[in-house]
Structure formats: structure tokens, C-alpha cells
Motif scaffolding. Structure first.
Motif, PDB file in Angstrom:
ATOM      1  N   TYR A  13       0.827  -1.207   0.000  1.00 52.15           N
ATOM      2  CA  TYR A  13       0.000   0.000   0.000  1.00 52.15           C
ATOM      3  C   TYR A  13       0.860   1.255   0.000  1.00 52.15           C
ATOM      4  CZ  TYR A  13      -4.519  -2.256   0.704  1.00 52.15           C
ATOM      5  OH  TYR A  13      -5.656  -2.985   0.535  1.00 52.15           O
ATOM      6  N   ILE A  14       1.936   1.238   0.785  1.00 50.73           N
ATOM      7  CA  ILE A  14       2.824   2.399   0.863  1.00 50.73           C
ATOM      8  C   ILE A  14       3.481   2.657  -0.482  1.00 50.73           C
ATOM      9  CG2 ILE A  14       4.990   3.227   1.876  1.00 50.73           C
ATOM     10  CD1 ILE A  14       4.089   1.795   4.485  1.00 50.73           C
ATOM     11  N   ILE A  15       4.039   1.618  -1.080  1.00 47.40           N
ATOM     12  CA  ILE A  15       4.714   1.779  -2.372  1.00 47.40           C
ATOM     13  C   ILE A  15       3.718   2.113  -3.470  1.00 47.40           C
ATOM     14  CG2 ILE A  15       6.037   0.535  -4.144  1.00 47.40           C
ATOM     15  CD1 ILE A  15       7.417  -0.947  -1.800  1.00 47.40           C
ATOM     16  N   GLY A  16       2.561   1.463  -3.466  1.00 46.35           N
ATOM     17  CA  GLY A  16       1.542   1.728  -4.486  1.00 46.35           C
ATOM     18  C   GLY A  16       0.973   3.132  -4.408  1.00 46.35           C
ATOM     19  N   CYS A  48      -5.684   9.024   1.064  1.00 43.49           N
ATOM     20  CA  CYS A  48      -6.401   7.759   1.279  1.00 43.49           C
ATOM     21  C   CYS A  48      -5.612   6.806   2.161  1.00 43.49           C
ATOM     22  CB  CYS A  48      -6.724   7.102  -0.055  1.00 43.49           C
ATOM     23  SG  CYS A  48      -8.016   7.944  -0.975  1.00 43.49           S
ATOM     24  N   LEU A  49      -4.297   6.805   2.003  1.00 41.35           N
ATOM     25  CA  LEU A  49      -3.460   5.982   2.883  1.00 41.35           C
ATOM     26  C   LEU A  49      -3.617   6.422   4.335  1.00 41.35           C
ATOM     27  CD1 LEU A  49      -0.054   5.500   1.053  1.00 41.35           C
ATOM     28  CD2 LEU A  49      -1.579   3.722   1.850  1.00 41.35           C
ATOM     29  N   GLY A  50      -3.581   7.726   4.557  1.00 37.30           N
ATOM     30  CA  GLY A  50      -3.688   8.235   5.923  1.00 37.30           C
ATOM     31  C   GLY A  50      -5.041   7.983   6.541  1.00 37.30           C
ATOM     32  N   ALA A  57       1.242   4.580   7.498  1.00 40.12           N
ATOM     33  CA  ALA A  57       1.410   4.319   6.063  1.00 40.12           C
ATOM     34  C   ALA A  57       1.594   5.634   5.312  1.00 40.12           C
ATOM     35  CB  ALA A  57       0.210   3.551   5.522  1.00 40.12           C
ATOM     36  N   GLN A  58       0.805   6.625   5.664  1.00 38.87           N
ATOM     37  CA  GLN A  58       0.947   7.931   5.025  1.00 38.87           C
ATOM     38  C   GLN A  58       2.292   8.565   5.381  1.00 38.87           C
ATOM     39  OE1 GLN A  58      -1.677  11.024   6.378  1.00 38.87           O
ATOM     40  NE2 GLN A  58      -1.671  12.027   4.386  1.00 38.87           N
ATOM     41  N   PHE A  59       2.719   8.385   6.615  1.00 46.80           N
ATOM     42  CA  PHE A  59       3.980   8.950   7.069  1.00 46.80           C
ATOM     43  C   PHE A  59       5.170   8.374   6.284  1.00 46.80           C
ATOM     44  CE2 PHE A  59       7.686   8.709   9.918  1.00 46.80           C
ATOM     45  CZ  PHE A  59       7.882  10.054  10.154  1.00 46.80           C
ATOM     46  N   TYR A  60       5.123   7.094   5.960  1.00 45.88           N
ATOM     47  CA  TYR A  60       6.219   6.479   5.207  1.00 45.88           C
ATOM     48  C   TYR A  60       6.081   6.701   3.701  1.00 45.88           C
ATOM     49  CZ  TYR A  60       7.774   4.326   9.480  1.00 45.88           C
ATOM     50  OH  TYR A  60       8.246   4.135  10.753  1.00 45.88           O
ATOM     51  N   ALA A  61       4.872   6.798   3.201  1.00 56.06           N
ATOM     52  CA  ALA A  61       4.676   7.003   1.763  1.00 56.06           C
ATOM     53  C   ALA A  61       4.996   8.437   1.343  1.00 56.06           C
ATOM     54  CB  ALA A  61       3.241   6.656   1.374  1.00 56.06           C
ATOM     55  N   SER A  62       4.764   9.394   2.210  1.00 60.99           N
ATOM     56  CA  SER A  62       4.973  10.796   1.852  1.00 60.99           C
ATOM     57  C   SER A  62       6.429  11.127   1.541  1.00 60.99           C
ATOM     58  CB  SER A  62       4.433  11.700   2.960  1.00 60.99           C
ATOM     59  OG  SER A  62       3.043  11.534   3.073  1.00 60.99           O
ATOM     60  N   VAL A  84       2.933  22.121  -0.931  1.00 60.27           N
ATOM     61  CA  VAL A  84       1.606  22.314  -1.506  1.00 60.27           C
ATOM     62  C   VAL A  84       0.726  21.078  -1.351  1.00 60.27           C
ATOM     63  CG1 VAL A  84       0.372  22.752  -3.678  1.00 60.27           C
ATOM     64  CG2 VAL A  84       2.385  24.075  -3.108  1.00 60.27           C
ATOM     65  N   SER A  85       1.309  19.892  -1.352  1.00 59.30           N
ATOM     66  CA  SER A  85       0.495  18.682  -1.352  1.00 59.30           C
ATOM     67  C   SER A  85       0.686  17.795  -0.128  1.00 59.30           C
ATOM     68  CB  SER A  85       0.787  17.868  -2.613  1.00 59.30           C
ATOM     69  OG  SER A  85       0.454  18.596  -3.755  1.00 59.30           O
ATOM     70  N   VAL A  86       1.917  17.466   0.196  1.00 57.65           N
ATOM     71  CA  VAL A  86       2.166  16.456   1.223  1.00 57.65           C
ATOM     72  C   VAL A  86       1.833  16.956   2.626  1.00 57.65           C
ATOM     73  CG1 VAL A  86       3.972  15.064   2.302  1.00 57.65           C
ATOM     74  CG2 VAL A  86       3.855  15.233  -0.170  1.00 57.65           C
TER      75      VAL A  86
END
Length: 179
Positions: A13-16, A48-50, A57-62, A84-86
Motif C-alpha cells: 500500500y505504501i509503495i503503491g 487515502c493511505l492516511g 502508512a501515510q507517514f512512510y509514503a509521503s 503544496v500537497s504532502v
């Protein structure tokens, strides 16, 4: 608070989510007519991850997303994507998932008005930061030159006025995009 992924599914999920955000970011300027509208949704996989998976998951994907964008484009693009986004996506997911219990055992969620106020305050601060950055830098002339190079030779005068207007409102455009 931010535990490591416990399974291959979490890692997937994180990588995707990160890969999908990077793909939307990279496709927007490549095919502007088709993907410009989708560029507004490049933060959605991270959000959506967060909200759906976990804040971890959001913390590692960002950071992975920012790193990939920096590698594929530039440091400036990575920084702008971060601001602007993360950061707004992390802030939104964190505040939206805050809850507390009352004496009767009920659950109270973070008030929506305060969430909007925090995001509005962040946007105001970001607008000031972008304004100060464009006020005291050579990026304004570089951006103007880049915009004028895209103009056909017959329309240089009209594009010159348009470029000046875009540059004047660019800090606000970027901040509203963050909101």
C-alpha cells in the motif's frame, strides 16, 4: 506513534500509493490536456493511505513520494510538492482522525470548523512564504522567460501580458492548490 509496516500488504500500500502520486505528478505536464485535471488529485493516494490505512502508512509514503519526485524532476519540484500537497495531506489526515472520549463513553471527533481553520491558516502562511520567495528572487524572470518561450511568435505581446498576470497571482494559485 509511527510503527513500521507489519506486513507485505502494508508495504504494498505504501509503495503503491506513493507510485500513484508520483505518476499523477509526472503525467500532468506530459499530457496537459488529458491529465491537468487529474493533477489536482495527485495527493489523493497519500490522503487515502492516511485516512483508510493508517497515519503510519501515510507517514512512510509521503517522504518516498517526495524523494521520487525529486529524483525524477528537481529539488524545487520536490519542495513545492512537499509544501503544496504532502504537508496539507498529512495535516488533514492527522486532524481528521483525532478523537476523544467523553464521560458517557461517546466519541467526539476533531471539530470540522477547527480543521478548516488550521488548513486556512496554513494556506495563509504558505501564501506569505511564496509571495516573499517570488518577491526576492530571480525565479520571477526565469518563469516569465519560460512562459514567453511557449508563445507563438505572432502572439508574443499578448503572452507577455498573460505571463505578467500569471506571475503576479502565482503565490495565491499555489496556496489555493494546497488548500
Amino acid at each position: 506513534m509511527f510503527e513500521l509496516p507489519k506486513s507485505n500488504e502494508d508495504l504494498g500500500y505504501i509503495i503503491g500509493g506513493s507510485a500513484l502520486s508520483v505518476l499523477l505528478f509526472l503525467l500532468a505536464p506530459t499530457f496537459p490536456l488529458l491529465f491537468m485535471g487529474l493533477a489536482n488529485f495527485m495527493t489523493l493516494p497519500l490522503l487515502c493511505l492516511g485516512l483508510g490505512r493508517s497515519l503510519s502508512a501515510q507517514f512512510y509514503a509521503s517522504p518516498l513520494t517526495v524523494l521520487l519526485i525529486t529524483v525524477f524532476t528537481s529539488v524545487q519540484a520536490g519542495l513545492i510538492f512537499s509544501f503544496v500537497s504532502v504537508i496539507p495531506a498529512i495535516l488533514l489526515a492527522y486532524l481528521a482522525l483525532l478523537s476523544r472520549g467523553d464521560v458517557k463513553g461517546g466519541l467526539f471527533w476533531y471539530p470540522l470548523g477547527r480543521l478548516i481553520a488550521v488548513l486556512s491558516g496554513y494556506t495563509l502562511g504558505l501564501s506569505i512564504l511564496f509571495f516573499l520567495f517570488f518577491l526576492n528572487s530571480d525565479y520571477k524572470t526565469v518563469l516569465r522567460t519560460h512562459l514567453l518561450q511557449m508563445a507563438p511568435d505572432k502572439l508574443q505581446a499578448q503572452y507577455s501580458q498573460l505571463a505578467d498576470q500569471i506571475i503576479r497571482f502565482l503565490p495565491a494559485i499555489m496556496s489555493i492548490s494546497a488548500l
